[in-house]
Design an enzyme around this catalytic site. Structure first.
Site, PDB file in Angstrom:
ATOM      1  N   SER A   1     -12.331  10.412  20.042  1.00  0.00           N
ATOM      2  CA  SER A   1     -13.530   9.587  20.307  1.00  0.00           C
ATOM      3  C   SER A   1     -13.226   8.102  20.461  1.00  0.00           C
ATOM      4  O   SER A   1     -14.058   7.247  20.134  1.00  0.00           O
ATOM      5  CB  SER A   1     -14.575   9.793  19.195  1.00  0.00           C
ATOM      6  OG  SER A   1     -14.962  11.136  19.123  1.00  0.00           O
TER       7      SER A   1
ATOM      8  N   HIS B   1      -6.026 -15.628   4.048  1.00  0.00           N
ATOM      9  CA  HIS B   1      -6.223 -14.243   3.611  1.00  0.00           C
ATOM     10  C   HIS B   1      -6.170 -13.368   4.856  1.00  0.00           C
ATOM     11  O   HIS B   1      -6.754 -13.699   5.886  1.00  0.00           O
ATOM     12  CB  HIS B   1      -7.573 -14.085   2.921  1.00  0.00           C
ATOM     13  CG  HIS B   1      -7.994 -12.658   2.742  1.00  0.00           C
ATOM     14  ND1 HIS B   1      -7.520 -11.859   1.722  1.00  0.00           N
ATOM     15  CD2 HIS B   1      -8.848 -11.870   3.465  1.00  0.00           C
ATOM     16  CE1 HIS B   1      -8.056 -10.665   1.803  1.00  0.00           C
ATOM     17  NE2 HIS B   1      -8.869 -10.630   2.858  1.00  0.00           N
TER      18      HIS B   1
ATOM     19  N   SER C   1      -6.554  -9.195   5.991  1.00  0.00           N
ATOM     20  CA  SER C   1      -6.869  -7.829   5.571  1.00  0.00           C
ATOM     21  C   SER C   1      -7.402  -7.066   6.769  1.00  0.00           C
ATOM     22  O   SER C   1      -7.748  -7.638   7.807  1.00  0.00           O
ATOM     23  CB  SER C   1      -7.901  -7.826   4.432  1.00  0.00           C
ATOM     24  OG  SER C   1      -9.139  -8.337   4.883  1.00  0.00           O
TER      25      SER C   1
ATOM     26  N   GLY D   1      -9.976  -4.768   6.213  1.00  0.00           N
ATOM     27  CA  GLY D   1     -11.356  -4.403   5.882  1.00  0.00           C
ATOM     28  C   GLY D   1     -11.586  -2.947   5.586  1.00  0.00           C
ATOM     29  O   GLY D   1     -12.721  -2.469   5.666  1.00  0.00           O
ATOM     30  N   ARG D   2     -10.551  -2.202   5.219  1.00  0.00           N
ATOM     31  CA  ARG D   2     -10.705  -0.776   4.944  1.00  0.00           C
ATOM     32  C   ARG D   2     -10.507  -0.500   3.463  1.00  0.00           C
ATOM     33  O   ARG D   2     -10.055  -1.359   2.703  1.00  0.00           O
ATOM     34  CB  ARG D   2      -9.694   0.034   5.754  1.00  0.00           C
ATOM     35  CG  ARG D   2      -9.889  -0.080   7.255  1.00  0.00           C
ATOM     36  CD  ARG D   2      -9.008   0.891   7.994  1.00  0.00           C
ATOM     37  NE  ARG D   2      -9.253   0.860   9.421  1.00  0.00           N
ATOM     38  CZ  ARG D   2      -8.728   1.716  10.279  1.00  0.00           C
ATOM     39  NH1 ARG D   2      -7.917   2.682   9.844  1.00  0.00           N
ATOM     40  NH2 ARG D   2      -8.990   1.632  11.563  1.00  0.00           N
TER      41      ARG D   2
ATOM     42  N   SER E   1      -6.342   0.778   3.261  1.00  0.00           N
ATOM     43  CA  SER E   1      -6.529  -0.640   2.947  1.00  0.00           C
ATOM     44  C   SER E   1      -5.204  -1.394   2.973  1.00  0.00           C
ATOM     45  O   SER E   1      -4.205  -0.946   2.403  1.00  0.00           O
ATOM     46  CB  SER E   1      -7.174  -0.785   1.558  1.00  0.00           C
ATOM     47  OG  SER E   1      -7.283  -2.148   1.211  1.00  0.00           O
TER      48      SER E   1
ATOM     49  N   ASN F   1      -2.618 -12.362   0.429  1.00  0.00           N
ATOM     50  CA  ASN F   1      -3.007 -13.769   0.451  1.00  0.00           C
ATOM     51  C   ASN F   1      -1.745 -14.624   0.379  1.00  0.00           C
ATOM     52  O   ASN F   1      -0.803 -14.302  -0.375  1.00  0.00           O
ATOM     53  CB  ASN F   1      -3.921 -14.104  -0.730  1.00  0.00           C
ATOM     54  CG  ASN F   1      -5.183 -13.266  -0.728  1.00  0.00           C
ATOM     55  OD1 ASN F   1      -5.975 -13.295   0.210  1.00  0.00           O
ATOM     56  ND2 ASN F   1      -5.366 -12.482  -1.786  1.00  0.00           N
TER      57      ASN F   1
END
Length: 356
Positions: free
Chosen positions: A189, A225, A227, A229-230, A235, A239
């Protein structure tokens, strides 16, 4: 000589008006009046009538009658000597990007490009990283395509000019988002495989010194920072604080950025990230005309298990502000989810800003 009625009527009224002025008008010839009537512009024609009738303003520029030689009626006016101004020096790429010179400063709270802004609709990897996603798909045999797209948007805002009351200090805030999209993978998808978010605060100190033929232009002290976002197994974050030194020589810019990772207080998603992404990076940018070439290097500086990365970018003019963009990457950490995965990738697309 024949005159049409409107012309004779106008001349008669003008002559009568001139005679009633108590001798204020000079003895105007028919040729002078006809010369005025032949002027098409209203303002210039009225000025001509005023001059011929004796009502010309002292500061008005005399209009020569038709057929008269200009040099016999007009005297050249003295022209004040204008001081010759030196052409301003061209601002360097580093100066424009960080507003290092007074001429480059634009004030606070304006959006500026930070890192390159580009879109790569075609990007191919020789080794897609399936490992982190093996437990996320309903069917375990589904994987990632080697062909995907990449998008990066990056901007910065100057929060304060003249920090600490010193003109050489500026405070910036930056934000960069980079997305990797499996746009052609209909089997799963067409998801966004990975998106990295990177806010940062930067204190810029303007410098001016020479070293090895290069001019030291700035010192950036930053905190960032990064990341994806998971949560849970996917994840990735860390930092850092860093110091970045900017040098330039003609069209060549060199940026050296060592960093220190701030230890995690809670559970660390990627405790070995420095083993792959190292402790700093080196960026070299060369511009020739509207072409820009950049090289980014990272390395962990370990004799055993030496790891690092190389990224090459080339931007070139296409149309107006739109530029073509070519990117080559080789090594670890093209994205956070791939920090411990080595691959080569090649992408082609467009960019609007080059960034630093």
């Amino acid at each position: 000589m024949r005159f049409n009625r409107p012309t004779l009527g106008a001349l008669s009224l003008a002559l009568l008006f001139a005679g009633l002025q108590g001798g204020q008008a000079h003895a105007a010839s028919i040729a002078e009046w006809e010369g005025c009537s032949s002027i098409t512009a209203d303002v210039d024609r009225l000025a001509c009538y005023d001059r011929v009738s004796g009502h010309a303003q002292p500061e008005a520029t005399p209009v020569p009658p038709a057929g008269a030689r200009t040099e016999t009626l007009l005297e050249p006016l003295p022209v004040a000597a204008q001081p010759v101004q030196d052409e301003p020096d061209m601002l360097s790429a580093l100066s424009r990007h960080w507003e290092l010179d007074d001429e480059a400063k634009q004030g606070a709270f304006l959006f500026r490009p930070h890192r390159p802004n580009y879109f790569l609709p075609i990007k191919v990897s020789n080794s897609p990283n399936d490992t982190p996603f093996q437990n996320t798909f309903v069917q375990p045999d589904l994987g990632l395509d080697s062909l995907e797209t990449e998008l990066q948007l990056s901007f910065k805002i100057k929060g304060m000019e003249g920090v600490f009351g010193h003109d050489n200090f500026d405070l910036w805030f930056g934000y960069t988002i980079t997305s990797f999209w499996q746009a052609y993978n209909d089997t799963i998808s067409s998801p966004f495989r990975e998106t990295n978010y990177e806010p940062e605060a930067i204190l810029t100190y303007r410098t001016n010194y020479e070293i090895a033929g290069f001019r030291g232009r700035f010192l950036n002290l930053g905190m960032l920072h990064q990341s994806n976002g998971r949560g849970e197994a996917l994840s990735r974050s860390w930092n850092r604080v860093y110091a970045q030194f900017g040098f330039e020589r003609d069209n060549l810019a060199v940026l050296i950025r060592p960093w220190y990772r701030i230890p995690e207080r809670d559970e660390d998603d990627n405790p070995d990230i420095e083993d792959y992404l190292g402790h700093g990076d080196l960026q070299v940018v060369y511009r020739k005309g509207r072409n820009a070439y950049s090289l980014l290097l990272r390395n962990n500086f370990k004799s055993s298990d030496n790891r690092g990365a190389l990224k090459l970018n080339w931007s070139f003019p296409l149309y107006g502000r739109l530029k073509g963009y070519v990117q080559y990457f080789n090594g670890y950490g093209e994205s956070l989810i791939d920090y411990n995965h080595s691959q080569q990738s090649f992408g082609v697309g467009v960019s609007l800003t080059e960034g630093m």
